[in-house]
Design a protein around this motif. Structure first.
Motif, PDB file in Angstrom:
ATOM      1  N   VAL A 107      28.083  29.495  30.289  1.00 45.74           N
ATOM      2  CA  VAL A 107      26.645  29.562  30.533  1.00 45.74           C
ATOM      3  C   VAL A 107      25.909  28.862  29.402  1.00 45.74           C
ATOM      4  O   VAL A 107      26.230  29.040  28.228  1.00 45.74           O
ATOM      5  CB  VAL A 107      26.168  31.023  30.682  1.00 45.74           C
ATOM      6  N   GLY A 112      19.168  31.434  24.905  1.00 41.25           N
ATOM      7  CA  GLY A 112      20.122  32.519  25.123  1.00 41.25           C
ATOM      8  C   GLY A 112      19.510  33.677  25.862  1.00 41.25           C
ATOM      9  O   GLY A 112      20.129  34.742  25.986  1.00 41.25           O
ATOM     10  N   MET A 121      24.684  37.889  34.480  1.00 39.90           N
ATOM     11  CA  MET A 121      25.788  38.050  33.537  1.00 39.90           C
ATOM     12  C   MET A 121      26.592  39.331  33.797  1.00 39.90           C
ATOM     13  O   MET A 121      27.825  39.299  33.839  1.00 39.90           O
ATOM     14  CB  MET A 121      25.254  38.020  32.110  1.00 39.90           C
ATOM     15  N   LEU A 131      33.612  34.993  29.947  1.00 39.25           N
ATOM     16  CA  LEU A 131      32.348  34.302  29.686  1.00 39.25           C
ATOM     17  C   LEU A 131      32.349  33.566  28.354  1.00 39.25           C
ATOM     18  O   LEU A 131      32.729  34.119  27.314  1.00 39.25           O
ATOM     19  CB  LEU A 131      31.196  35.302  29.698  1.00 39.25           C
ATOM     20  N   ALA A 133      29.498  31.425  26.167  1.00 35.39           N
ATOM     21  CA  ALA A 133      28.081  31.068  26.093  1.00 35.39           C
ATOM     22  C   ALA A 133      27.876  29.954  25.075  1.00 35.39           C
ATOM     23  O   ALA A 133      28.436  30.002  23.978  1.00 35.39           O
ATOM     24  CB  ALA A 133      27.239  32.287  25.710  1.00 35.39           C
ATOM     25  N   THR A 135      24.708  28.582  23.241  1.00 34.51           N
ATOM     26  CA  THR A 135      23.278  28.815  23.040  1.00 34.51           C
ATOM     27  C   THR A 135      22.851  28.316  21.661  1.00 34.51           C
ATOM     28  O   THR A 135      23.677  28.033  20.797  1.00 34.51           O
ATOM     29  CB  THR A 135      22.919  30.314  23.154  1.00 34.51           C
ATOM     30  N   LEU A 142      22.770  36.453  25.714  1.00 36.59           N
ATOM     31  CA  LEU A 142      23.938  35.737  26.217  1.00 36.59           C
ATOM     32  C   LEU A 142      25.021  35.643  25.142  1.00 36.59           C
ATOM     33  O   LEU A 142      26.210  35.802  25.434  1.00 36.59           O
ATOM     34  CB  LEU A 142      23.554  34.337  26.693  1.00 36.59           C
ATOM     35  N   SER A 146      28.739  37.710  25.700  1.00 37.40           N
ATOM     36  CA  SER A 146      29.821  36.810  26.125  1.00 37.40           C
ATOM     37  C   SER A 146      31.109  37.128  25.377  1.00 37.40           C
ATOM     38  O   SER A 146      31.103  37.770  24.324  1.00 37.40           O
ATOM     39  CB  SER A 146      29.418  35.357  25.884  1.00 37.40           C
ATOM     40  N   HIS A 149      31.157  32.893  21.879  1.00 37.11           N
ATOM     41  CA  HIS A 149      29.860  32.217  21.727  1.00 37.11           C
ATOM     42  C   HIS A 149      30.036  30.956  20.898  1.00 37.11           C
ATOM     43  O   HIS A 149      30.610  30.985  19.808  1.00 37.11           O
ATOM     44  CB  HIS A 149      28.834  33.115  21.034  1.00 37.11           C
TER      45      HIS A 149
END
Length: 334
Positions: A107, A112, A121, A131, A133, A135, A142, A146, A149
């Motif tokens: 994503v 975020g 989510m 997940l 993310a 950002t 997010l 996640s 990240h």
């Protein structure tokens, strides 16, 4: 100063405009360089999630991030990582069913906090998908929710107002490329694999077309024996239209070749064309290529030896075909 044709008379300060354009490029380049310095174990963790994924990579993002997400998904798909893009707005209206527990979702959101992504989510996690993310805010929803990240934050946007997504989208796009290429290398994804995902492009043609696919064979293949008269070779060359004829023995092995160049040399030597025998004028040890070779190898041989045609043999050295540069041009290999 200058004005744009067929438009209202807007004066352009050329010096200021060029300075601003250079500033934009510097800001975006600096953002990408800074991103490289921040790469850490989270990047490796993202790679591991994707490499162990039994499903596909699902990329999602809103607005400009969505456009970048589409490109990242396309790059993944063409470099050995099956991927597709899902619009987060459509996901909450049925497209969420495209995501399975075997997938990994990436994503994208600079803040975020994109509402469309934050709202789906929990549903993605409930389906069992992992997940990742990307950002610009490590403290965002997010980022926190996640599994992995990736920090894609930038010091500033290239927009003078510091509002339009510019440096931030460039940074995320570069980060997606870095992840795709790192995965490509980890998978051992090679040029032939790349060609199979790009069969319509010039690279696909260069790496997928083999000599056997385009060579002349059977009744189209010009052949004579060494004891044939030269007029027979001339007739064979004319009827088959390749500018050459192979000279073979009784077993089909290549003994030589007669080309247009050989004929010119015969005329220069004042040899009687009507009574000359092929073995007297043919070139021995002609350049040959195996039918299993890529057509691009034939191009390289012709260019290296400054010739326009090649005889094609099998693994035993038996003549099976012939091709010239025109054949390679028609096939789009050159």
């Amino acid at each position: 100063m200058t004005t744009m044709p067929n438009s209202p008379a807007i004066k352009i300060d050329e010096i200021a405009s060029l300075d601003l354009a250079r500033r934009v490029l510097r800001i975006e380049a600096d953002a990408v360089l800074a991103l490289g310095e921040r790469l850490d174990g989270q990047f490796i963790a993202a790679m591991q999630l994707i490499l162990t994924c039994r499903g596909r990579v699902v990329v999602s993002g809103m607005g400009k991030s969505g456009h970048i997400g589409n490109k990242i998904a396309a790059t993944f798909a063409s470099t050995g990582t099956p991927a597709f893009f899902v619009h987060p707005g459509e996901a909450s209206h049925g497209d969420l069913g495209m995501i399975t527990h075997e997938d990994v979702c990436i994503v994208l959101s600079n803040s975020g906090e994109s509402a469309e992504l934050v709202s789906i989510m929990p549903l993605i996690k409930r389906r069992g998908a992992r997940l990742i993310a990307m950002t610009g805010n490590p403290s965002s929803t997010l980022a926190r929710e996640s599994d992995v990240h990736l920090d894609a934050s930038v010091a500033q946007e290239a927009c003078p107002l510091n509002l339009a997504p510019t440096a931030s989208t460039t940074a995320v796009l570069a980060l997606g490329d870095a992840l795709a290429i790192a995965l490509l290398e980890a998978r051992g994804f090679g040029s032939e694999d790349f060609a199979r995902t790009h069969p319509g492009g010039s690279l696909g043609r260069r790496l997928l077309v083999h000599v056997r696919d385009i060579m002349h064979q059977g009744d189209e293949l010009p052949t004579v024996t060494a004891d044939a008269l030269l007029p027979a070779a001339l007739l064979e060359m004319t009827s088959k239209g390749l500018g050459m004829t192979a000279v073979v023995d009784a077993a089909g092995q290549v003994s030589g070749i007669v080309t247009d160049g050989d004929l010119r040399r015969v005329l220069a030597r004042n040899i009687d064309v009507r009574t000359a025998v092929v073995r007297e004028v043919m070139s021995v040890n002609p350049r040959c290529i195996e039918s299993s070779q890529l057509a691009v190898v034939a191009v390289e041989q012709m260019q290296q030896h400054n010739i326009n045609g090649l005889l094609v043999i099998d693994e035993t050295g038996k003549l099976v075909g012939a091709l010239n540069m025109l054949d390679l041009l028609r096939a789009g290999v050159v």
